[in-house]
Design a protein around this motif. Sequence first.
Motif, mmCIF file in Angstrom:
data_model
loop_
_atom_site.group_PDB
_atom_site.id
_atom_site.type_symbol
_atom_site.label_atom_id
_atom_site.label_comp_id
_atom_site.label_asym_id
_atom_site.label_seq_id
_atom_site.Cartn_x
_atom_site.Cartn_y
_atom_site.Cartn_z
ATOM 1 N N MET A 1 -43.578 -81.679 -38.788
ATOM 2 C CA MET A 1 -44.550 -81.693 -40.025
ATOM 3 C C MET A 1 -44.792 -80.238 -40.383
ATOM 4 S SD MET A 1 -44.518 -84.704 -41.315
ATOM 5 C CE MET A 1 -42.814 -84.711 -40.910
ATOM 6 N N LEU A 2 -44.922 -79.291 -39.385
ATOM 7 C CA LEU A 2 -45.506 -78.109 -39.663
ATOM 8 C C LEU A 2 -44.073 -77.359 -40.556
ATOM 9 C CD1 LEU A 2 -47.022 -76.365 -36.700
ATOM 10 C CD2 LEU A 2 -48.074 -76.565 -38.831
ATOM 11 N N THR A 3 -43.121 -77.874 -40.438
ATOM 12 C CA THR A 3 -41.931 -77.146 -41.227
ATOM 13 C C THR A 3 -42.166 -77.152 -42.737
ATOM 14 O OG1 THR A 3 -40.395 -77.669 -39.775
ATOM 15 C CG2 THR A 3 -39.570 -77.378 -41.696
ATOM 16 N N TYR A 4 -42.907 -78.393 -43.092
ATOM 17 C CA TYR A 4 -43.504 -78.662 -44.489
ATOM 18 C C TYR A 4 -44.544 -77.493 -44.864
ATOM 19 C CZ TYR A 4 -40.774 -82.822 -44.174
ATOM 20 O OH TYR A 4 -39.577 -83.716 -44.141
ATOM 21 N N VAL A 5 -45.320 -77.247 -43.777
ATOM 22 C CA VAL A 5 -46.474 -76.412 -44.272
ATOM 23 C C VAL A 5 -45.697 -74.785 -44.130
ATOM 24 C CG1 VAL A 5 -48.472 -75.130 -43.366
ATOM 25 C CG2 VAL A 5 -48.297 -77.558 -42.844
ATOM 26 N N VAL A 6 -44.856 -74.540 -43.333
ATOM 27 C CA VAL A 6 -44.073 -73.368 -43.814
ATOM 28 C C VAL A 6 -43.355 -73.380 -44.930
ATOM 29 C CG1 VAL A 6 -42.232 -71.935 -42.615
ATOM 30 C CG2 VAL A 6 -43.663 -72.773 -41.245
ATOM 31 N N SER A 7 -42.678 -74.197 -45.339
ATOM 32 C CA SER A 7 -42.043 -74.143 -46.706
ATOM 33 C C SER A 7 -42.972 -74.026 -47.714
ATOM 34 C CB SER A 7 -41.512 -75.649 -46.788
ATOM 35 O OG SER A 7 -40.324 -75.878 -45.776
ATOM 36 N N ALA A 8 -44.261 -74.596 -47.752
ATOM 37 C CA ALA A 8 -45.126 -74.476 -48.783
ATOM 38 C C ALA A 8 -45.701 -73.055 -48.795
ATOM 39 C CB ALA A 8 -46.577 -75.423 -48.362
ATOM 40 N N ALA A 9 -45.852 -72.440 -47.662
ATOM 41 C CA ALA A 9 -46.176 -71.033 -47.535
ATOM 42 C C ALA A 9 -45.111 -70.164 -48.310
ATOM 43 C CB ALA A 9 -46.476 -70.445 -46.114
ATOM 44 N N VAL A 10 -43.860 -70.513 -47.852
ATOM 45 C CA VAL A 10 -42.665 -69.732 -48.479
ATOM 46 C C VAL A 10 -42.581 -69.911 -49.971
ATOM 47 C CG1 VAL A 10 -40.023 -69.635 -48.670
ATOM 48 C CG2 VAL A 10 -41.457 -69.734 -46.257
ATOM 49 N N GLY A 11 -42.819 -71.331 -50.402
ATOM 50 C CA GLY A 11 -42.734 -71.487 -51.649
ATOM 51 C C GLY A 11 -43.892 -70.778 -52.482
ATOM 52 N N TRP A 12 -44.988 -70.601 -52.112
ATOM 53 C CA TRP A 12 -46.306 -69.925 -52.566
ATOM 54 C C TRP A 12 -45.809 -68.407 -52.753
ATOM 55 C CZ3 TRP A 12 -51.160 -67.838 -50.258
ATOM 56 C CH2 TRP A 12 -51.946 -67.483 -51.071
ATOM 57 N N PHE A 13 -45.291 -68.101 -51.799
ATOM 58 C CA PHE A 13 -44.591 -66.509 -52.307
ATOM 59 C C PHE A 13 -43.415 -66.460 -53.154
ATOM 60 C CE2 PHE A 13 -41.561 -63.304 -50.701
ATOM 61 C CZ PHE A 13 -42.331 -61.955 -51.123
ATOM 62 N N ILE A 14 -42.642 -67.436 -52.997
ATOM 63 C CA ILE A 14 -41.625 -67.370 -54.376
ATOM 64 C C ILE A 14 -42.199 -67.510 -55.501
ATOM 65 C CG2 ILE A 14 -39.587 -68.850 -55.235
ATOM 66 C CD1 ILE A 14 -38.804 -69.669 -52.445
ATOM 67 N N VAL A 15 -43.114 -68.459 -55.737
ATOM 68 C CA VAL A 15 -43.676 -68.565 -57.136
ATOM 69 C C VAL A 15 -44.497 -67.224 -57.590
ATOM 70 C CG1 VAL A 15 -45.420 -69.989 -58.431
ATOM 71 C CG2 VAL A 15 -43.671 -70.976 -56.954
ATOM 72 N N ALA A 16 -45.367 -66.807 -56.460
ATOM 73 C CA ALA A 16 -46.139 -65.581 -56.802
ATOM 74 C C ALA A 16 -45.170 -64.267 -57.101
ATOM 75 C CB ALA A 16 -46.946 -65.368 -55.580
ATOM 76 N N ALA A 17 -44.244 -64.228 -56.438
ATOM 77 C CA ALA A 17 -43.450 -62.901 -56.392
ATOM 78 C C ALA A 17 -42.735 -63.002 -57.861
ATOM 79 C CB ALA A 17 -42.449 -62.897 -55.565
ATOM 80 N N ARG A 18 -42.039 -64.321 -58.224
ATOM 81 C CA ARG A 18 -41.507 -64.423 -59.613
ATOM 82 C C ARG A 18 -42.543 -64.273 -60.767
ATOM 83 N NH1 ARG A 18 -40.125 -64.148 -63.824
ATOM 84 N NH2 ARG A 18 -38.762 -65.106 -64.887
#
Length: 326
Positions: free
Chosen positions: A81-98
Amino acid sequence: MVSVLTPLAFIAQRWTPSPRTVRRAALSAMIMTVVIIVTGGAVRLTGSGLGCDTWPKCTDDSLFTTSEQGIHGAIEFGNRMLTYVVSAAVGWFIVAARCAKPWRRELSRLGWLQFWIVALNAIIGGITVRLELNPWTVAVHFLAANALLTVTTVSWLRTGEGDGARRPRVPGPVRRLGWTLVVVAGLLVAAGTTVTGSGKHAGDSSDVPRMPFDYASVAQIHALFAWAVCALALALFFVLRVVDAPDDTRARARDLLLVLLAQGGIGYVQYFTGVPEILVGLHMLGSSLMWIAVLRLALSLRERPAVPPATGIPAQAPDAALSPAG
């Protein structure tokens, strides 16, 4: 022709994160990568590697862990389940960077590289379970996690820099010494997987095969790489003072030595005390912190200034609080 906005472009039209927000997003991805590396180690050290005995489901009949699987199932499922938390953190960075303005294409590329590494490592993790914790796939799973840590760390450091041409901050031989340190530290991490793969913590209470190496021999080879990293780090520490390197670079060399001192102490204590689980877990945390410290030092040997806008208006000076030195 009517143009169709992508979801990220749509969000970018309506939200502009501050540089601090982008940096925090990058930092969150890096921290969560360290967390999942350590918790992945906890799965192995508690013998919970096959707590969920298949993938992507936890059992043949259930997506989730069941009471019959007990604590081992809960630990393994929790790490999944922590994989989804990592994915959320990565997703936040992708959105913020864009959404940041001006848009920095390199940060977006680094964000998407994080995404693909997470996806690939999830598949490797599934293969590892289906192969019943084959030590070679366990090693690949760990190295892929460290590849993610590399990209998240570089992403975090790049958010505190500009996109101008690289400018050296120290003489060429010193930079080469720094990158030699990176290579040897990478070999140290890789050698650690053979120690793990041939050691007693197989990841499950069942009869899991081990790598065909003598544990004492590979542990000694691992220690030789560790001493090489320490020697290079110490040499770089003194050379940076001789060449009067910037203060933040010298501080990073000092920080690396402190991490290596703690990591080496833990490593030797765990070896001579029968490799207790708690010390192995601390050693895995130390490995991640060492790798971050090595990358921070290496990237501080050069700088990248902000690029002036095309309008001719002088570029805004980077916020000191956003510097990688902070």
